[in-house]
Enzyme design. Structure first.
Site, PDB file in Angstrom:
ATOM      1  N   ARG A  95       0.689  -1.078   0.094  1.00  0.00           N
ATOM      2  CA  ARG A  95      -0.201  -0.155   0.252  1.00  0.00           C
ATOM      3  C   ARG A  95       0.767   1.302  -0.556  1.00  0.00           C
ATOM      4  NH1 ARG A  95      -2.112  -3.509  -1.849  1.00  0.00           N
ATOM      5  NH2 ARG A  95      -3.530  -3.926  -1.698  1.00  0.00           N
ATOM      6  N   ASP A 124      -6.831  -1.276   4.406  1.00  0.00           N
ATOM      7  CA  ASP A 124      -6.104  -0.946   2.968  1.00  0.00           C
ATOM      8  C   ASP A 124      -6.519   0.434   3.319  1.00  0.00           C
ATOM      9  OD1 ASP A 124      -4.661  -2.789   2.881  1.00  0.00           O
ATOM     10  OD2 ASP A 124      -6.261  -3.548   1.479  1.00  0.00           O
ATOM     11  N   SER A 175     -12.987 -11.835  -1.139  1.00  0.00           N
ATOM     12  CA  SER A 175     -12.160 -10.915  -1.903  1.00  0.00           C
ATOM     13  C   SER A 175     -10.236 -11.280  -2.068  1.00  0.00           C
ATOM     14  CB  SER A 175     -11.892  -9.985  -1.024  1.00  0.00           C
ATOM     15  OG  SER A 175     -11.426  -8.319  -0.577  1.00  0.00           O
TER      16      SER A 175
HETATM   17  N1  ARG Z   1      -5.722  -8.326   6.143  1.00  0.00           N
HETATM   18  C1  ARG Z   1      -4.395  -8.078   5.132  1.00  0.00           C
HETATM   19  C2  ARG Z   1      -4.722  -6.640   5.386  1.00  0.00           C
HETATM   20  O1  ARG Z   1      -5.161  -6.100   5.987  1.00  0.00           O
HETATM   21  C3  ARG Z   1      -5.521  -8.535   3.877  1.00  0.00           C
HETATM   22  C4  ARG Z   1      -6.262  -7.379   3.252  1.00  0.00           C
HETATM   23  C5  ARG Z   1      -6.689  -7.893   2.088  1.00  0.00           C
HETATM   24  N2  ARG Z   1      -6.908  -6.487   1.317  1.00  0.00           N
HETATM   25  C6  ARG Z   1      -8.148  -6.561   0.055  1.00  0.00           C
HETATM   26  N3  ARG Z   1      -8.447  -5.658  -0.226  1.00  0.00           N
HETATM   27  N4  ARG Z   1      -8.838  -7.744   0.119  1.00  0.00           N
HETATM   28  O2  ARG Z   1      -3.213  -6.372   5.362  1.00  0.00           O
END
Ligand code: ARG
Length: 397
Positions: A95, A124, A175
């Site tokens: 990110r 995110d 997802s």
């Molecule tokens: N739980 C993980 C994190 O916060 C993975 C997040 C997955 N993100 C997604 N957009 N599917 O880093």
């Protein structure tokens, strides 16, 4: 041509495809779609072209793979980063890199805003928003999914009504987020923490080996960074790809956990990360051989802290920079070779050697001929235990 421009973090998926039209309609801005390549699979060129078809003023692919490895994965590996002892932070690490690329593009294109497709429930959005504000607080942040309140069905309807080509593949209830360091899988049946993940969710760790099959790998590290596998020199990037393929076939690198999100929600997360788990374990084992106890134990504390900072979206912060410098300074002598045995769904570090090894067989051995003098132990322990002897006498316990 509109004066107002926004850079959209575009993935090619449903959400960000719909976001292009939605932003134009609701904010009246021109959208520049930026596809940042962190090693995710899929046809990025097709996705880029589709963004333009779907109304983006412009769409660009930014190859950030090398930078991802050198500036994000490498610092993470030398710090053995795992959030809550398990999650190797693949999504979280990408990110700030994506943010940096969007920020740079915004400068070139004179855009005044950045948009992303994160939902209001995840981590995110925090990483994007805080990252952007840390680099340029004047950039406006647009997060359509936090505003539009559409179900997946309504999104598809919106796409149909607006002639958006969303390349609907087989409808997956999951997802997924992927990059070189790992693959994250959420949603669907996985939201029941009691249910064992079905095999169908796995892509990198589809098992092709049988129980009983095994193989050995020798990984060479130089100053904390892997430089070769089985004697063959390669780039860190290629070593990650190779390990993902080789170890993935054994089903190695699956992680199933309940994770504490920054915003306070517990969630069930599944990850696949063969290369990451092996490299971190191998690296940690090499450190055990070449670093002294005090440094090693103190480093553990900062590893925990750094993992939290990454997870919490605090990449562009002074504390992160200081911890990164500390970690780098610990790696001068972290060079040597680690032997790893791969087996059905598991791996073990089974050998280690280094020219900087602090292991002294003469001291450690229980065989005859050691150089150790037992009488030194007695005096040392006498001093070591004095405080507690004094205390016991005083308190008469
Ligand atoms: N739980 C993980 C994190 O916060 C993975 C997040 C997955 N993100 C997604 N957009 N599917 O880093």
């Amino acid at each position: 041509m509109n004066e107002k421009k926004v850079i959209l973090a575009y993935s090619g998926g449903l959400d960000t495809s719909v976001a292009i039209k939605w932003i134009k309609q609701n904010y009246g801005m021109d959208v520049i779609a930026a596809l940042v390549d962190c090693g995710q699979p899929g046809d990025l060129i097709e996705a880029r072209d589709r963004a333009v078809k779907n109304g983006a003023e412009e769409a660009v692919i930014i190859d950030a793979k090398d930078e991802f490895v050198s500036d994000f994965i490498a610092p993470s590996l030398i710090a053995n980063l795992k959030y809550e002892k398990k999650y190797i932070l693949a999504t979280a690490l990408a990110r700030p890199l994506i943010v940096k690329k969007l920020f740079e593009l915004a400068k070139v294109k004179k855009a005044t805003a950045i948009a992303h497709g994160c939902t209001a429930k995840g981590n995110d959005q925090v990483r994007f928003d805080v990252g952007i504000r840390s680099l340029n607080p004047d950039l406006k942040i647009i997060a359509p999914l936090r505003e539009w309140n559409l179900s997946r069905e309504e999104e598809i309807d919106f796409a149909k009504k607006n002639n958006i080509d969303i390349k609907i593949t087989k409808k997956s209830p999951y997802s997924i987020d992927e990059n070189l360091w790992g693959r994250s899988i959420e949603c669907g049946i996985l939201e029941d923490p009691w249910i064992e993940p079905p095999e169908e969710i796995f892509a990198w760790t589809k098992i092709k080996k049988q129980i009983g099959q095994k193989e050995y790998l020798e990984i060479d590290f130089q100053s904390g960074i892997p430089v070769s596998i089985n004697g063959k020199n390669d780039s860190f990037l290629n070593i990650i790809k190779t390990l993902n393929l080789i170890a993935g076939e054994y089903g190695i690198g699956r992680i199933d956990m309940i994770e504490n999100r920054l915003i306070g929600i517990k969630s069930r997360e599944i990850y696949e990360a063969p290369a990451a788990v092996i490299l971190i374990e191998a690296h940690r084992n090499l450190e055990s051989l070449v670093l002294d106890r005090e440094l090693l134990h103190y480093k553990y504390l900062l590893e925990e802290k750094m993992a939290e900072l990454v997870y919490y979206g605090l990449w562009f912060t002074p504390l992160m920079n200081c911890i990164k410098s500390f970690m780098l300074a610990t790696q001068e002598f972290v060079s040597g070779t680690i032997k790893v045995k791969l087996e059905y769904k598991t791996f073990t570090v089974c050998g280690r050697k280094s020219e900087y090894s602090l292991y002294d067989k003469g001291l450690a051995t229980y065989d005859k001929g050691d150089v150790f003098e037992p009488r030194h132990s007695e005096s040392f322990i006498k001093l070591w235990g004095y405080p507690y002897e004094v205390m016991a006498k005083k308190r008469k316990i």
